[in-house]
Motif scaffolding. Structure first.
Motif, PDB file in Angstrom:
ATOM      1  N   GLU A   1     -88.797  67.739  73.393  1.00 27.67           N
ATOM      2  CA  GLU A   1     -87.765  66.945  74.073  1.00 27.67           C
ATOM      3  C   GLU A   1     -87.062  65.995  73.105  1.00 27.67           C
ATOM      4  OE1 GLU A   1     -90.997  67.275  75.465  1.00 27.67           O
ATOM      5  OE2 GLU A   1     -90.101  68.993  76.512  1.00 27.67           O
ATOM      6  N   GLY A   2     -87.482  65.998  71.838  1.00 25.73           N
ATOM      7  CA  GLY A   2     -86.858  65.138  70.842  1.00 25.73           C
ATOM      8  C   GLY A   2     -87.462  63.759  70.748  1.00 25.73           C
ATOM      9  N   GLN A   3     -88.548  63.501  71.485  1.00 25.04           N
ATOM     10  CA  GLN A   3     -89.194  62.188  71.444  1.00 25.04           C
ATOM     11  C   GLN A   3     -90.203  62.144  70.311  1.00 25.04           C
ATOM     12  OE1 GLN A   3     -92.022  61.267  74.595  1.00 25.04           O
ATOM     13  NE2 GLN A   3     -91.426  59.110  74.580  1.00 25.04           N
ATOM     14  N   CYS A   4     -90.168  61.071  69.522  1.00 27.76           N
ATOM     15  CA  CYS A   4     -91.151  60.892  68.463  1.00 27.76           C
ATOM     16  C   CYS A   4     -92.483  60.484  69.096  1.00 27.76           C
ATOM     17  CB  CYS A   4     -90.688  59.819  67.475  1.00 27.76           C
ATOM     18  SG  CYS A   4     -91.835  59.561  66.106  1.00 27.76           S
ATOM     19  N   ILE A   5     -93.565  61.072  68.597  1.00 29.59           N
ATOM     20  CA  ILE A   5     -94.870  60.799  69.212  1.00 29.59           C
ATOM     21  C   ILE A   5     -95.512  59.522  68.681  1.00 29.59           C
ATOM     22  CG2 ILE A   5     -95.230  63.277  69.527  1.00 29.59           C
ATOM     23  CD1 ILE A   5     -97.393  63.053  67.300  1.00 29.59           C
TER      24      ILE A   5
ATOM     25  N   GLU B   1     -95.178  85.731  70.266  1.00 29.81           N
ATOM     26  CA  GLU B   1     -93.984  85.804  69.431  1.00 29.81           C
ATOM     27  C   GLU B   1     -93.758  84.436  68.797  1.00 29.81           C
ATOM     28  OE1 GLU B   1     -91.011  87.004  72.167  1.00 29.81           O
ATOM     29  OE2 GLU B   1     -90.980  85.093  73.236  1.00 29.81           O
ATOM     30  N   PRO B   2     -92.945  84.352  67.734  1.00 30.29           N
ATOM     31  CA  PRO B   2     -92.679  83.054  67.118  1.00 30.29           C
ATOM     32  C   PRO B   2     -92.074  82.084  68.134  1.00 30.29           C
ATOM     33  CG  PRO B   2     -91.926  84.830  65.693  1.00 30.29           C
ATOM     34  CD  PRO B   2     -92.285  85.462  67.001  1.00 30.29           C
ATOM     35  N   VAL B   3     -92.535  80.848  68.096  1.00 35.55           N
ATOM     36  CA  VAL B   3     -92.051  79.860  69.059  1.00 35.55           C
ATOM     37  C   VAL B   3     -91.937  78.501  68.364  1.00 35.55           C
ATOM     38  CG1 VAL B   3     -94.411  79.380  69.860  1.00 35.55           C
ATOM     39  CG2 VAL B   3     -92.459  78.808  71.326  1.00 35.55           C
ATOM     40  N   VAL B   4     -90.840  77.781  68.647  1.00 39.15           N
ATOM     41  CA  VAL B   4     -90.691  76.407  68.159  1.00 39.15           C
ATOM     42  C   VAL B   4     -91.616  75.508  68.967  1.00 39.15           C
ATOM     43  CG1 VAL B   4     -89.121  74.455  67.869  1.00 39.15           C
ATOM     44  CG2 VAL B   4     -88.310  76.771  67.414  1.00 39.15           C
ATOM     45  N   TYR B   5     -92.447  74.742  68.289  1.00 39.39           N
ATOM     46  CA  TYR B   5     -93.379  73.858  69.002  1.00 39.39           C
ATOM     47  C   TYR B   5     -93.096  72.381  68.776  1.00 39.39           C
ATOM     48  CZ  TYR B   5     -95.831  73.213  64.535  1.00 39.39           C
ATOM     49  OH  TYR B   5     -96.159  72.905  63.238  1.00 39.39           O
ATOM     50  N   ALA B   6     -92.337  72.050  67.719  1.00 39.83           N
ATOM     51  CA  ALA B   6     -92.048  70.649  67.418  1.00 39.83           C
ATOM     52  C   ALA B   6     -90.881  70.594  66.447  1.00 39.83           C
ATOM     53  CB  ALA B   6     -93.267  69.960  66.820  1.00 39.83           C
ATOM     54  N   ARG B   7     -90.419  69.377  66.193  1.00 39.28           N
ATOM     55  CA  ARG B   7     -89.393  69.151  65.180  1.00 39.28           C
ATOM     56  C   ARG B   7     -89.805  67.944  64.349  1.00 39.28           C
ATOM     57  NH1 ARG B   7     -86.727  71.163  69.620  1.00 39.28           N
ATOM     58  NH2 ARG B   7     -85.346  72.937  69.160  1.00 39.28           N
ATOM     59  N   SER B   8     -89.212  67.819  63.174  1.00 43.82           N
ATOM     60  CA  SER B   8     -89.540  66.691  62.314  1.00 43.82           C
ATOM     61  C   SER B   8     -88.296  66.245  61.558  1.00 43.82           C
ATOM     62  CB  SER B   8     -90.654  67.069  61.330  1.00 43.82           C
ATOM     63  OG  SER B   8     -90.364  68.288  60.676  1.00 43.82           O
ATOM     64  N   ARG B   9     -88.280  64.969  61.222  1.00 44.48           N
ATOM     65  CA  ARG B   9     -87.176  64.447  60.406  1.00 44.48           C
ATOM     66  C   ARG B   9     -87.723  63.402  59.440  1.00 44.48           C
ATOM     67  NH1 ARG B   9     -83.840  61.595  65.366  1.00 44.48           N
ATOM     68  NH2 ARG B   9     -85.437  60.077  65.999  1.00 44.48           N
ATOM     69  N   TYR B  10     -86.991  63.216  58.333  1.00 37.13           N
ATOM     70  CA  TYR B  10     -87.438  62.370  57.237  1.00 37.13           C
ATOM     71  C   TYR B  10     -86.383  61.310  56.932  1.00 37.13           C
ATOM     72  CZ  TYR B  10     -90.705  66.222  56.238  1.00 37.13           C
ATOM     73  OH  TYR B  10     -91.665  67.187  56.317  1.00 37.13           O
ATOM     74  N   ARG B  11     -86.820  60.257  56.256  1.00 33.53           N
ATOM     75  CA  ARG B  11     -85.873  59.297  55.705  1.00 33.53           C
ATOM     76  C   ARG B  11     -85.048  60.000  54.629  1.00 33.53           C
ATOM     77  NH1 ARG B  11     -84.964  54.967  58.199  1.00 33.53           N
ATOM     78  NH2 ARG B  11     -87.106  54.180  58.139  1.00 33.53           N
ATOM     79  N   ASN B  12     -83.749  59.757  54.615  1.00 37.31           N
ATOM     80  CA  ASN B  12     -82.870  60.389  53.629  1.00 37.31           C
ATOM     81  C   ASN B  12     -82.200  59.311  52.782  1.00 37.31           C
ATOM     82  OD1 ASN B  12     -81.168  61.949  52.130  1.00 37.31           O
ATOM     83  ND2 ASN B  12     -79.903  62.655  53.827  1.00 37.31           N
TER      84      ASN B  12
ATOM     85  N   TRP C   1     -92.885  61.525  57.846  1.00 36.23           N
ATOM     86  CA  TRP C   1     -91.990  62.144  58.823  1.00 36.23           C
ATOM     87  C   TRP C   1     -92.161  61.537  60.207  1.00 36.23           C
ATOM     88  CZ3 TRP C   1     -93.983  67.934  59.097  1.00 36.23           C
ATOM     89  CH2 TRP C   1     -95.155  68.001  59.839  1.00 36.23           C
ATOM     90  N   GLN C   2     -91.150  61.747  61.016  1.00 33.34           N
ATOM     91  CA  GLN C   2     -91.250  61.508  62.446  1.00 33.34           C
ATOM     92  C   GLN C   2     -91.544  62.847  63.105  1.00 33.34           C
ATOM     93  OE1 GLN C   2     -87.775  59.553  64.013  1.00 33.34           O
ATOM     94  NE2 GLN C   2     -88.022  57.730  62.725  1.00 33.34           N
ATOM     95  N   ASN C   3     -92.680  62.918  63.773  1.00 31.31           N
ATOM     96  CA  ASN C   3     -93.098  64.132  64.464  1.00 31.31           C
ATOM     97  C   ASN C   3     -92.504  64.092  65.874  1.00 31.31           C
ATOM     98  OD1 ASN C   3     -94.383  66.490  65.165  1.00 31.31           O
ATOM     99  ND2 ASN C   3     -96.464  65.681  64.955  1.00 31.31           N
TER     100      ASN C   3
END
Length: 397
Positions: A351-355, A249-260, A345-347
């Motif tokens: 857990e919200g930690q950037c790699i 099923e669809p699953v969240v595997y990571a998050r990302s954020r960018y400079r704004n 981006w920050q990958n």
């Protein structure tokens, strides 16, 4: 069904008025106070005019004030051109680069202050680019490079880690090789385990189809080893195609954020956005036990692949931490024929930690001495032992 689609842009035109493309700012989102926004570009060779575009096609109000258009020749590459080019590079990175002041990386103000004078005093374009290379090298980012007509000028450091694999030793354990290509190997092992080696996620379409088809021929294997220790990255879409075979099923595997740069606050980042792994619609989910072999040469998209696989309940990641390189590089025209590529981006893991500089940690770490790889592949052998024990426990033997 509206979406945020307001921005400023430049539209270059030929003598007959034909558009040569649109270069735009980031999208202005939400309600913000007055903020400076800039769009910059190298004019195409056959452009004779440029149109300033102020764009809004949704409900709401967008105000522009104090609009300025600055045009600076890049030839001859005199001090004025060098100043303009350096400032364009600095502004672009201030607006997009996500790691200034991050851990051991320098801050933007310090970096550009130290290298502005040497760049402006460069005697020609080659020397200017060498100054840029030295400056960008301080960011220690393998995703920053300058693409020139003579090839790429890389700024990131070489990988300091020794290799953690012995591929010839693995190949000796094959019962049957099913598929072999420049960037992949699929085989059945004598232990009744399927083995998939993926050396790149930049593999061409034909080889991707060959790999995907070959994996279907491992139906008799009770479990799988997927080896990506030699994989330095590529396309996240290709990585998701392989990982999607194992998703129910669809699953969240990571998050990302960018400079704004439009947030009105210097250095502001966007809110973390989830990235989803989608199951393959053309495949029945493969729910066999899987061990993914990883190590310090896994970078960029391969690290996202590791995060995809870690999000699945049937998968165990095994080996050493990955390199720690977020990536998602995008290009910016710096000079005619010269493009700057840099991370955007920050990958983030779940857990919200950037790699970045940290890497993706394996579920089970294993660090044998380098000497152990001379005659065998100890990480591979341990993975086989793990899967064999799981199969014995499942079958009650």
């Amino acid at each position: 069904l509206q979406f945020s689609n307001s921005n400023a842009a430049l539209s270059f035109r030929t003598r007959k008025g034909k558009s040569l493309g649109l270069i735009s700012t980031s999208t202005v989102e939400g309600s913000v106070d007055w903020v400076d926004i800039t769009v910059q570009a190298i004019a195409p060779e056959n452009a004779v005019s440029v149109r300033v575009v102020l764009f809004l096609s949704m409900s709401g109000s967008l105000w522009f004030d104090d609009i300025r258009l600055s045009i600076v020749p890049t030839h001859p590459f005199d001090p004025a051109a060098r100043i303009a080019t350096f400032e364009a590079l600095a502004l672009h990175l201030k607006n997009t680069y996500p790691f200034f002041g991050f851990k051991k990386k320098p801050g933007a103000k310090d970096l550009f202050t130290r290298f502005r004078k040497p760049a402006v005093q460069a005697t020609d374009q080659d020397q200017f680019l060498q100054v840029c290379k030295e400056m960008l090298g301080e960011l220690k980012d393998i995703h920053i490079f300058l693409q020139t007509p003579d090839g790429a000028i890389h700024t990131g450091p070489p990988n300091p880690h020794p290799i953690n694999w012995n591929l010839p030793a693995i190949d000796k354990t094959f019962k049957k090789k099913i598929s072999d290509g420049p960037s992949h190997v699929v085989a059945m092992l004598r232990a009744g385990i399927g083995y998939v080696r993926i050396g790149s996620f930049a593999l061409p379409d034909a080889e991707l189809r060959q790999l995907d088809s070959a994996m279907n021929k491992l139906a008799d294997a009770h479990s799988l080893v997927i080896d990506v220790r030699t994989n330095g990255g590529g396309s996240e879409l290709r990585a998701g195609l392989i990982a999607g075979r194992f998703a129910k099923e669809p699953v969240v595997y990571a998050r990302s954020r960018y400079r704004n740069p439009l947030a009105g606050t210097p250095g502001a980042m966007s809110s973390p956005a989830p990235r989803w792994l989608e199951p393959r619609k053309d495949q029945t989910p493969d729910e066999r036990p899987i061990v993914v072999l990883q190590g310090p040469f896994c970078a960029s998209t391969t690290e996202s692949f590791l995060l995809m696989m870690k999000a699945l309940p049937t998968v165990t990641t095994f080996g050493l931490p990955s390199r720690g390189s977020s990536g998602n590089p995008r290009g910016m025209a710096l000079l005619p024929g010269v493009t700057l590529y840099s991370s955007t981006w920050q990958n983030l893991n779940l857990e919200g930690q950037c790699i970045e500089d940290v890497g993706v940690q394996p579920d089970h770490g294993f660090k044998p001495p380098i000497s152990a790889y001379r005659s065998e592949d100890p990480i591979f052998q341990k993975a086989i032992e793990l899967l064999t024990a799981k199969e014995r426990a499942r079958s009650g033997r």
